[in-house]
Design a protein around this motif. Structure first.
Motif, PDB file in Angstrom:
ATOM      1  N   LYS A 339       0.846  -1.186   0.000  1.00  0.00           N
ATOM      2  CA  LYS A 339       0.000   0.000   0.000  1.00  0.00           C
ATOM      3  C   LYS A 339       0.890   1.248   0.000  1.00  0.00           C
ATOM      4  O   LYS A 339       1.944   1.269   0.653  1.00  0.00           O
ATOM      5  N   PRO A 340       0.517   2.281  -0.710  1.00  0.00           N
ATOM      6  CA  PRO A 340       1.378   3.473  -0.828  1.00  0.00           C
ATOM      7  C   PRO A 340       1.788   4.063   0.513  1.00  0.00           C
ATOM      8  O   PRO A 340       2.931   4.508   0.673  1.00  0.00           O
ATOM      9  N   GLU A 341       0.856   4.068   1.477  1.00  0.00           N
ATOM     10  CA  GLU A 341       1.197   4.673   2.758  1.00  0.00           C
ATOM     11  C   GLU A 341       2.301   3.907   3.484  1.00  0.00           C
ATOM     12  O   GLU A 341       3.061   4.476   4.279  1.00  0.00           O
ATOM     13  N   LEU A 342       2.413   2.587   3.235  1.00  0.00           N
ATOM     14  CA  LEU A 342       3.484   1.796   3.841  1.00  0.00           C
ATOM     15  C   LEU A 342       4.807   2.016   3.109  1.00  0.00           C
ATOM     16  O   LEU A 342       5.870   2.084   3.735  1.00  0.00           O
ATOM     17  N   SER A 343       4.745   2.126   1.786  1.00  0.00           N
ATOM     18  CA  SER A 343       5.958   2.430   1.023  1.00  0.00           C
ATOM     19  C   SER A 343       6.532   3.770   1.448  1.00  0.00           C
ATOM     20  O   SER A 343       7.760   3.939   1.552  1.00  0.00           O
ATOM     21  N   GLN A 344       5.657   4.729   1.722  1.00  0.00           N
ATOM     22  CA  GLN A 344       6.104   6.056   2.147  1.00  0.00           C
ATOM     23  C   GLN A 344       6.798   6.008   3.507  1.00  0.00           C
ATOM     24  O   GLN A 344       7.630   6.857   3.811  1.00  0.00           O
ATOM     25  N   ARG A 345       6.460   5.003   4.311  1.00  0.00           N
ATOM     26  CA  ARG A 345       7.118   4.837   5.608  1.00  0.00           C
ATOM     27  C   ARG A 345       8.475   4.145   5.474  1.00  0.00           C
ATOM     28  O   ARG A 345       9.193   3.966   6.453  1.00  0.00           O
ATOM     29  N   GLY A 346       8.826   3.725   4.270  1.00  0.00           N
ATOM     30  CA  GLY A 346      10.100   3.049   4.054  1.00  0.00           C
ATOM     31  C   GLY A 346      10.032   1.551   4.234  1.00  0.00           C
ATOM     32  O   GLY A 346      11.065   0.863   4.169  1.00  0.00           O
ATOM     33  N   ILE A 347       8.840   0.992   4.476  1.00  0.00           N
ATOM     34  CA  ILE A 347       8.669  -0.457   4.598  1.00  0.00           C
ATOM     35  C   ILE A 347       8.934  -1.099   3.239  1.00  0.00           C
ATOM     36  O   ILE A 347       8.597  -0.540   2.188  1.00  0.00           O
ATOM     37  N   GLN A 348       9.536  -2.282   3.250  1.00  0.00           N
ATOM     38  CA  GLN A 348       9.876  -2.963   2.001  1.00  0.00           C
ATOM     39  C   GLN A 348       9.163  -4.309   1.903  1.00  0.00           C
ATOM     40  O   GLN A 348       8.809  -4.920   2.921  1.00  0.00           O
ATOM     41  N   LEU A 349       8.984  -4.761   0.683  1.00  0.00           N
ATOM     42  CA  LEU A 349       8.269  -6.006   0.391  1.00  0.00           C
ATOM     43  C   LEU A 349       9.107  -6.900  -0.497  1.00  0.00           C
ATOM     44  O   LEU A 349       9.768  -6.442  -1.429  1.00  0.00           O
ATOM     45  N   SER A 350       9.089  -8.187  -0.195  1.00  0.00           N
ATOM     46  CA  SER A 350       9.676  -9.186  -1.083  1.00  0.00           C
ATOM     47  C   SER A 350       8.710 -10.356  -1.166  1.00  0.00           C
ATOM     48  O   SER A 350       8.139 -10.768  -0.149  1.00  0.00           O
ATOM     49  N   LEU A 351       8.525 -10.876  -2.356  1.00  0.00           N
ATOM     50  CA  LEU A 351       7.680 -12.049  -2.556  1.00  0.00           C
ATOM     51  C   LEU A 351       8.580 -13.259  -2.770  1.00  0.00           C
ATOM     52  O   LEU A 351       9.488 -13.227  -3.595  1.00  0.00           O
ATOM     53  N   PHE A 352       8.307 -14.311  -2.030  1.00  0.00           N
ATOM     54  CA  PHE A 352       9.246 -15.424  -1.918  1.00  0.00           C
ATOM     55  C   PHE A 352       8.479 -16.742  -1.950  1.00  0.00           C
ATOM     56  O   PHE A 352       7.404 -16.864  -1.342  1.00  0.00           O
ATOM     57  N   ALA A 353       9.017 -17.716  -2.665  1.00  0.00           N
ATOM     58  CA  ALA A 353       8.395 -19.042  -2.746  1.00  0.00           C
ATOM     59  C   ALA A 353       9.161 -20.001  -1.844  1.00  0.00           C
ATOM     60  O   ALA A 353      10.209 -20.517  -2.230  1.00  0.00           O
ATOM     61  N   PRO A 354       8.698 -20.234  -0.591  1.00  0.00           N
ATOM     62  CA  PRO A 354       9.401 -21.178   0.284  1.00  0.00           C
ATOM     63  C   PRO A 354       9.310 -22.603  -0.253  1.00  0.00           C
ATOM     64  O   PRO A 354       8.386 -22.947  -1.002  1.00  0.00           O
ATOM     65  N   LEU A 355      10.258 -23.423   0.134  1.00  0.00           N
ATOM     66  CA  LEU A 355      10.206 -24.847  -0.221  1.00  0.00           C
ATOM     67  C   LEU A 355       9.272 -25.527   0.779  1.00  0.00           C
ATOM     68  O   LEU A 355       9.704 -26.229   1.690  1.00  0.00           O
ATOM     69  N   GLN A 356       7.985 -25.341   0.580  1.00  0.00           N
ATOM     70  CA  GLN A 356       7.006 -25.688   1.606  1.00  0.00           C
ATOM     71  C   GLN A 356       5.739 -26.255   0.976  1.00  0.00           C
ATOM     72  O   GLN A 356       5.296 -25.798  -0.083  1.00  0.00           O
ATOM     73  N   THR A 357       5.169 -27.244   1.644  1.00  0.00           N
ATOM     74  CA  THR A 357       3.921 -27.868   1.208  1.00  0.00           C
ATOM     75  C   THR A 357       2.952 -27.928   2.375  1.00  0.00           C
ATOM     76  O   THR A 357       3.313 -28.353   3.472  1.00  0.00           O
ATOM     77  N   TYR A 358       1.715 -27.493   2.129  1.00  0.00           N
ATOM     78  CA  TYR A 358       0.638 -27.603   3.108  1.00  0.00           C
ATOM     79  C   TYR A 358      -0.245 -28.791   2.719  1.00  0.00           C
ATOM     80  O   TYR A 358      -0.584 -28.960   1.540  1.00  0.00           O
ATOM     81  N   TYR A 359      -0.632 -29.576   3.707  1.00  0.00           N
ATOM     82  CA  TYR A 359      -1.429 -30.770   3.430  1.00  0.00           C
ATOM     83  C   TYR A 359      -2.285 -31.108   4.648  1.00  0.00           C
ATOM     84  O   TYR A 359      -2.094 -30.568   5.745  1.00  0.00           O
TER      85      TYR A 359
END
Length: 613
Positions: A339-359
């Motif tokens: 969200k723009p208001e979080l980017s303005q606070r300097g917060i950063q985002l990364s999208l990551f694919a863990p080696l993980q399975t839900y079952y």
């Protein structure tokens, strides 16, 4: 390998899928991370540099041989030391030295490993050592590996070595007879050659052994500590790692303090990737760990995690809870962004694919849902067919997941991007299957067992808002095929205890890779692991044979075919309903430095730094 997350390209797709199918194991340049022993500088309580993090479930026993839950292992890998570790930044993954002085010398066609430790590594001070400095020696690793064989521990990690170490039948004998386990029994597979040298000998080549020597379960534990605290050793973790235990309020708050006896470890990495330049430059030549103290809080509720981060109580939040993702993310079909208001606070985002399975697993020894006869298989397959993956991902996961086709997540060795599950969401087929095998509906619309008795299933869940949401999802799935279900809520640690005793009929779980190979996931279904990591208690000879054969094989089309056949057997007998592979939205505060998610290591705490704010 083409990127399957095309709508995320602007968020460093190259970082999301870095764990390719080729892993480099040998790093000869700049690998010596541990030098002469020297204490960390002292600091007053008011000046301690503190990293503030959260765990999503309570910790269990902090004993490397016993702990298999993510929370406990996350803490253990910061207190205890393995012989090898992963390069923090390198992708593809690269193993490097930790307590070893040199990479293992491999001989005898991959069946013999000579391991030389660095001298001058010391355990954190503890009363068990009676005021003496306690140096790490080769015998400590031999002792720690042998502990996995102790039947009293029921270690979920025994699969790492069972029937692989030469002569380990001498240690296994006590499992099947009345003879008492003797940890001092000598075996050919574990030999101490001198104070700092040990040899591991295998009955057959195991191409995963080096990965396993970087797994927290193989970390060094001091015998004096185990002897002093007995079955309470999990409440007294003492290792040679970068942190030691401070204040501990079980299931609420844990404090880790920089270990003053930790050896001098200077950061180095082989990564030359453009995205790592800033982190590598900030850490180059720096001593680890970078903080004096870690404050860990247990936060089970989704909302409390997000609000805590937004209120600056935590320095980062991994895997933003999908049901609350709209509190921090703007999502569309093309992209996901802060969200723009979080980017303005300097917060950063990364999208990551863990080696993980839900079952969701089902107890194969349960009198109602377990068994290998046609009507029992039909019941489990109908349950699997009732699961609506598309709806679950859209509603529960807010699109932050991939539908799982097999137990293997993308980017582990053995994953097949072309494989498709033969079990799809199909209510019509599920009902037809139950009708055919005499699970008839009663006057109330609910099905009965073939013998006419009521069919009632019981699922354990977490005593939290998340658990209740998952309950409703499964209630909808099963009522669509006429099956009544009850739910039992409990703490995560209690569910695990009951599951190991075979007292849970069905529950949801997830597994994140301890090392990046498909065998780490398929061991969850290997028959001899019943009562340990195999909570479903699945024990199919055909599956067991394929698993055993795959262990001694290098990566090859033949091994890939074995993994394919193992997946087919899992779908055929349905001990699991294989749900999703999550896509993790990770966010961190502007004052947090050096953050990068690792595909296998559970935490990156020793590398993180915080600025005044």
């Amino acid at each position: 390998m083409p990127c399957r997350f095309s709508y995320l390209l602007q968020y460093r797709c190259a970082q999301i899928l870095p764990v390719l199918l080729f892993i480099s194991l040998i790093d000869l340049a700049g690998m010596s991370a541990a030098m002469a022993s020297a204490p960390l500088p002292s600091a007053t309580a008011s000046s301690l540099k503190t990293l503030r993090v959260l765990l999503t479930n309570p910790e269990a026993a902090l004993d490397p041989a016993a702990a298999s839950d993510l929370q406990s292992v996350s803490i253990n890998e910061n207190i205890f030391d393995t012989m090898l570790e992963y390069d923090y930044l390198a992708r593809p993954l690269r193993l490097r030295l930790n307590t070893l002085a040199a990479m293992p010398e491999v001989s005898d066609d991959g069946k013999s490993y000579l391991l030389r430790l660095q001298p001058g590594i010391y355990f954190a001070d503890d009363p068990a050592f009676k005021g003496q400095k306690r140096e790490l020696i080769a015998q400590d690793y031999v002792y720690s590996i042998k502990r996995l064989y102790d039947p009293a521990l029921k270690s979920p990690w025994l699969f790492l070595f069972e029937h692989k170490l030469l002569g380990d039948d001498k240690l296994l004998r006590s499992k099947d007879t009345m003879s008492k386990f003797n940890i001092d029994t000598e075996i050919e597979g574990l030999q101490v050659l001198d104070r700092y040298t040990l040899r591991i000998r295998l009955a057959a080549p195991d191409h995963q052994l080096l990965f396993q020597l970087a797994t927290p379960a193989t970390a060094a534990v001091a015998r004096e500590v185990v002897d002093t605290y007995g079955n309470q050793v999990g409440n007294h973790p003492v290792g040679t790692g970068p942190f030691r235990m401070g204040a501990w309020q079980r299931s609420y708050r844990i404090e880790l303090l920089a270990n003053p006896t930790y050896r001098k470890v200077i950061f180095s990495s082989t990564s030359t990737a453009p995205e790592d330049v800033q982190v590598a430059a900030a850490l180059r030549g720096q001593r680890l760990p970078r903080v004096d103290r870690i404050e860990i809080k247990i936060v089970e509720e989704h909302q409390s995690r997000v609000l805590g981060f937004l209120n600056k109580e935590f320095d980062y939040l991994e895997q933003v809870p999908p049901p609350l993702s709209d509190m921090v993310l703007n999502q569309s079909q093309l992209k996901t962004e802060l969200k723009p208001e979080l980017s303005q606070r300097g917060i950063q985002l990364s999208l990551f694919a863990p080696l993980q399975t839900y079952y969701m697993w089902m107890n194969m020894e349960d009198p109602v849902i377990g068994g290998y006869t046609p009507e029992k298989i039909a019941l489990r397959r109908a349950i699997a067919l009732s699961y609506n993956s598309k709806e679950d991902i859209a509603v529960s996961e807010k699109g932050l997941a991939l539908p799982a086709q097999s137990p293997l997540p993308p980017n582990v060795l053995g994953y097949d991007a072309q494989y498709r599950s033969p079990v799809r969401h199909d209510i019509r087929l599920a009902n037809a299957l139950l009708d055919k095998f005499s699970y008839q509906r009663g006057a109330d619309g609910y099905r009965r067992l073939p013998d006419g008795q009521p069919l009632l299933l019981t699922m354990h869940n977490l005593a939290s808002t998340t658990g209740r949401l998952r309950d409703e999802n499964w209630r909808r799935n099963l009522e669509s095929i006429g099956i009544r279900i009850n739910f039992v809520s409990d703490k995560h640690s209690e569910i695990i205890k009951a599951a190991r005793l075979g007292k849970v009929q069905m529950t949801e779980a997830n597994w994140i890779a301890d090392f990046p190979d498909g065998s780490n996931f398929y061991q969850l279904l290997y028959g001899p692991n019943r009562g340990r990591a195999n909570y479903a208690r699945f024990n199919l000879p055909a599956f067991n044979q394929l698993y055993e054969r795959s262990l001694s094989m290098p990566e090859s089309p033949e091994k890939q075919k074995m993994y394919h056949d193992m997946a087919q057997l899992v779908h055929a007998y349905a001990p699991w309903v294989i749900r999703i592979h999550p896509l993790s939205a990770d966010i961190w505060q502007p004052w947090l430095k050096n953050y990068k998610r690792h595909p296998v290591s559970f935490t990156n705490w020793r590398y993180l730094d915080v600025e005044a704010h």
